[in-house]
Motif scaffolding. Structure first.
Motif, PDB file in Angstrom:
ATOM      1  N   LYS A  95       0.817  -1.219   0.000  1.00  0.00           N
ATOM      2  CA  LYS A  95       0.000   0.000   0.000  1.00  0.00           C
ATOM      3  C   LYS A  95       0.849   1.267   0.000  1.00  0.00           C
ATOM      4  O   LYS A  95       0.363   2.336  -0.378  1.00  0.00           O
ATOM      5  CB  LYS A  95      -0.925   0.012   1.225  1.00  0.00           C
ATOM      6  CG  LYS A  95      -1.847  -1.192   1.334  1.00  0.00           C
ATOM      7  CD  LYS A  95      -2.594  -1.183   2.663  1.00  0.00           C
ATOM      8  CE  LYS A  95      -3.432  -2.441   2.845  1.00  0.00           C
ATOM      9  NZ  LYS A  95      -4.111  -2.469   4.179  1.00  0.00           N
ATOM     10  N   ILE A  96       2.104   1.165   0.438  1.00  0.00           N
ATOM     11  CA  ILE A  96       2.915   2.374   0.627  1.00  0.00           C
ATOM     12  C   ILE A  96       4.281   2.316  -0.044  1.00  0.00           C
ATOM     13  O   ILE A  96       5.031   3.290  -0.021  1.00  0.00           O
ATOM     14  CB  ILE A  96       3.145   2.643   2.136  1.00  0.00           C
ATOM     15  CG1 ILE A  96       3.792   1.419   2.795  1.00  0.00           C
ATOM     16  CG2 ILE A  96       1.844   3.031   2.830  1.00  0.00           C
ATOM     17  CD1 ILE A  96       4.349   1.689   4.172  1.00  0.00           C
ATOM     18  N   ALA A  97       4.610   1.191  -0.646  1.00  0.00           N
ATOM     19  CA  ALA A  97       5.978   1.002  -1.145  1.00  0.00           C
ATOM     20  C   ALA A  97       6.393   2.060  -2.160  1.00  0.00           C
ATOM     21  O   ALA A  97       7.561   2.455  -2.217  1.00  0.00           O
ATOM     22  CB  ALA A  97       6.121  -0.387  -1.743  1.00  0.00           C
ATOM     23  N   ASP A  98       5.468   2.559  -2.954  1.00  0.00           N
ATOM     24  CA  ASP A  98       5.813   3.548  -3.973  1.00  0.00           C
ATOM     25  C   ASP A  98       6.225   4.890  -3.373  1.00  0.00           C
ATOM     26  O   ASP A  98       6.806   5.724  -4.067  1.00  0.00           O
ATOM     27  CB  ASP A  98       4.628   3.766  -4.916  1.00  0.00           C
ATOM     28  CG  ASP A  98       4.390   2.567  -5.824  1.00  0.00           C
ATOM     29  OD1 ASP A  98       5.353   1.788  -6.002  1.00  0.00           O
ATOM     30  OD2 ASP A  98       3.276   2.397  -6.340  1.00  0.00           O
ATOM     31  N   ALA A  99       5.933   5.104  -2.106  1.00  0.00           N
ATOM     32  CA  ALA A  99       6.247   6.388  -1.468  1.00  0.00           C
ATOM     33  C   ALA A  99       7.692   6.462  -0.983  1.00  0.00           C
ATOM     34  O   ALA A  99       8.142   7.524  -0.552  1.00  0.00           O
ATOM     35  CB  ALA A  99       5.296   6.626  -0.292  1.00  0.00           C
ATOM     36  N   PHE A 100       8.434   5.347  -1.056  1.00  0.00           N
ATOM     37  CA  PHE A 100       9.790   5.308  -0.516  1.00  0.00           C
ATOM     38  C   PHE A 100      10.765   4.707  -1.521  1.00  0.00           C
ATOM     39  O   PHE A 100      10.399   3.839  -2.317  1.00  0.00           O
ATOM     40  CB  PHE A 100       9.821   4.492   0.782  1.00  0.00           C
ATOM     41  CG  PHE A 100       8.960   5.067   1.873  1.00  0.00           C
ATOM     42  CD1 PHE A 100       9.428   6.079   2.692  1.00  0.00           C
ATOM     43  CD2 PHE A 100       7.654   4.610   2.051  1.00  0.00           C
ATOM     44  CE1 PHE A 100       8.627   6.619   3.684  1.00  0.00           C
ATOM     45  CE2 PHE A 100       6.840   5.147   3.042  1.00  0.00           C
ATOM     46  CZ  PHE A 100       7.334   6.165   3.866  1.00  0.00           C
ATOM     47  N   ASP A 101      11.998   5.178  -1.438  1.00  0.00           N
ATOM     48  CA  ASP A 101      13.053   4.602  -2.277  1.00  0.00           C
ATOM     49  C   ASP A 101      13.515   3.261  -1.718  1.00  0.00           C
ATOM     50  O   ASP A 101      13.780   2.322  -2.471  1.00  0.00           O
ATOM     51  CB  ASP A 101      14.247   5.560  -2.361  1.00  0.00           C
ATOM     52  CG  ASP A 101      13.895   6.863  -3.059  1.00  0.00           C
ATOM     53  OD1 ASP A 101      13.393   6.796  -4.198  1.00  0.00           O
ATOM     54  OD2 ASP A 101      14.107   7.937  -2.470  1.00  0.00           O
ATOM     55  N   PHE A 102      13.635   3.201  -0.392  1.00  0.00           N
ATOM     56  CA  PHE A 102      14.063   1.969   0.272  1.00  0.00           C
ATOM     57  C   PHE A 102      13.258   1.770   1.552  1.00  0.00           C
ATOM     58  O   PHE A 102      13.035   2.727   2.303  1.00  0.00           O
ATOM     59  CB  PHE A 102      15.559   2.022   0.642  1.00  0.00           C
ATOM     60  CG  PHE A 102      16.488   2.136  -0.531  1.00  0.00           C
ATOM     61  CD1 PHE A 102      16.806   1.025  -1.302  1.00  0.00           C
ATOM     62  CD2 PHE A 102      17.039   3.361  -0.872  1.00  0.00           C
ATOM     63  CE1 PHE A 102      17.665   1.128  -2.382  1.00  0.00           C
ATOM     64  CE2 PHE A 102      17.900   3.482  -1.955  1.00  0.00           C
ATOM     65  CZ  PHE A 102      18.208   2.365  -2.710  1.00  0.00           C
ATOM     66  N   ILE A 103      12.854   0.532   1.794  1.00  0.00           N
ATOM     67  CA  ILE A 103      12.206   0.164   3.052  1.00  0.00           C
ATOM     68  C   ILE A 103      13.113  -0.851   3.737  1.00  0.00           C
ATOM     69  O   ILE A 103      13.433  -1.897   3.166  1.00  0.00           O
ATOM     70  CB  ILE A 103      10.806  -0.433   2.809  1.00  0.00           C
ATOM     71  CG1 ILE A 103       9.899   0.608   2.134  1.00  0.00           C
ATOM     72  CG2 ILE A 103      10.189  -0.912   4.127  1.00  0.00           C
ATOM     73  CD1 ILE A 103       8.524   0.076   1.760  1.00  0.00           C
TER      74      ILE A 103
END
Length: 288
Positions: free
Chosen positions: A114-122
């Motif tokens: 749901k949120i992965a596109d908002a970050f470069d790296f998790i």
């Protein structure tokens, strides 16, 4: 979709949390949008970046067990570009409560989608055990990063760790790759450290990061001040090793623009700490 990295070792005390918070900070300082998820009920990643782990009402427990929206549990930090989903002691009960959930191994993966596109790296900081939370982390990740202490007993548990990785890859996440091995807590004046480094490099080859993290007083002190070491004392040899490791991480997993940026930066001088054995240039080894 942002790349998801699971920092995992079934053995505790190998520098896993120190590695993940400092790498996250270095990447954030270079302008990358980073999400650090604390999956350990001890909450050391949470407090290590300055958050009060006992006062957080919305944590990874709510994310995994209560199906809270990821956006509701993400907390900003004082470090620009670095956000955290914190943890505290409540997470200790999550293992039991996850058992009855449908597709319980993929709860975290569904949330991160749901949120992965908002970050470069998790970056996921896993507990030092193989339970449902660690399985969720491995199932949700693109890569596993293995911090490995430069001591004999670290090698003893390595085969078990690799079996776990292969089992998860075969059964739950066929896209999971070994992203790298971080050698930590190195005492370069001892023959054992050199032997461990040689043996790990012989086995894992180029999967081992070139940068070796030395033992450092400042790395141990920094968490008590609620700061990553690279901010607490950026000039000491341990911090500089993590800066080099962060650069190496970005060269390995970043974009061409990231690699060009790193290539243009001058190397920083490494400060010797009082009482440290050996010359400073032996404490951080970076392959040329």
């Amino acid at each position: 979709m942002g790349k998801v990295f699971c920092f995992f070792n079934q053995k505790g005390g190998v520098g896993k949390t120190t590695s993940v918070i400092n790498i996250a900070t270095v990447l954030a300082q270079k302008g990358k949008k980073i999400l650090l998820i604390d999956l350990d009920s001890q909450g050391n990643s949470t407090s290590g970046v300055g958050l009060e782990k006992n006062e957080n009402e919305s944590t990874t427990y709510q994310l995994l067990v209560e199906n809270a929206k990821p956006s509701d549990v993400i907390k900003p930090t004082v470090i620009e570009n670095l956000s955290v989903i914190p943890s505290n002691a409540h997470l200790a009960g999550a293992e039991i409560e996850l058992i009855n959930q449908e597709n319980r191994e993929f709860v975290l993966k569904r949330q991160l989608e749901k949120i992965a596109d908002a970050f470069d790296f998790i970056l996921l900081d896993c507990p030092p055990s193989l339970g449902l939370i660690s399985i969720n982390a491995l199932s949700a990740s693109s890569y596993i990063i293995i911090p490995l202490q430069c001591e004999y007993y670290a090698l003893e548990g390595l085969s078990s760790l690799l079996n776990t990785y292969q089992l998860v890859k075969k059964s739950l996440n066929d896209s999971l790759e070994l992203g790298g091995v971080i050698l930590t807590m190195a005492s370069f004046q001892t023959n054992l450290t050199k032997q461990v480094i040689d043996e790990v490099r012989s086995y894992f080859s180029d999967k081992v990061f070139d940068t070796v993290i030395p033992r450092s007083v400042k790395l141990s002190e920094a968490p008590s001040f609620g700061k990553p070491a690279v901010i607490y004392d950026p000039q000491n040899r341990g911090s500089q090793a993590y800066v080099e490791l962060g650069n190496e991480f970005l060269r390995r997993f970043g974009t061409e623009a990231d690699r060009a940026q790193i290539a243009s930066e001058p190397p920083a001088a490494i400060q010797q700490e009082p009482g440290d054995a050996g010359p400073a240039d032996e404490q951080t080894q970076v392959a040329q």
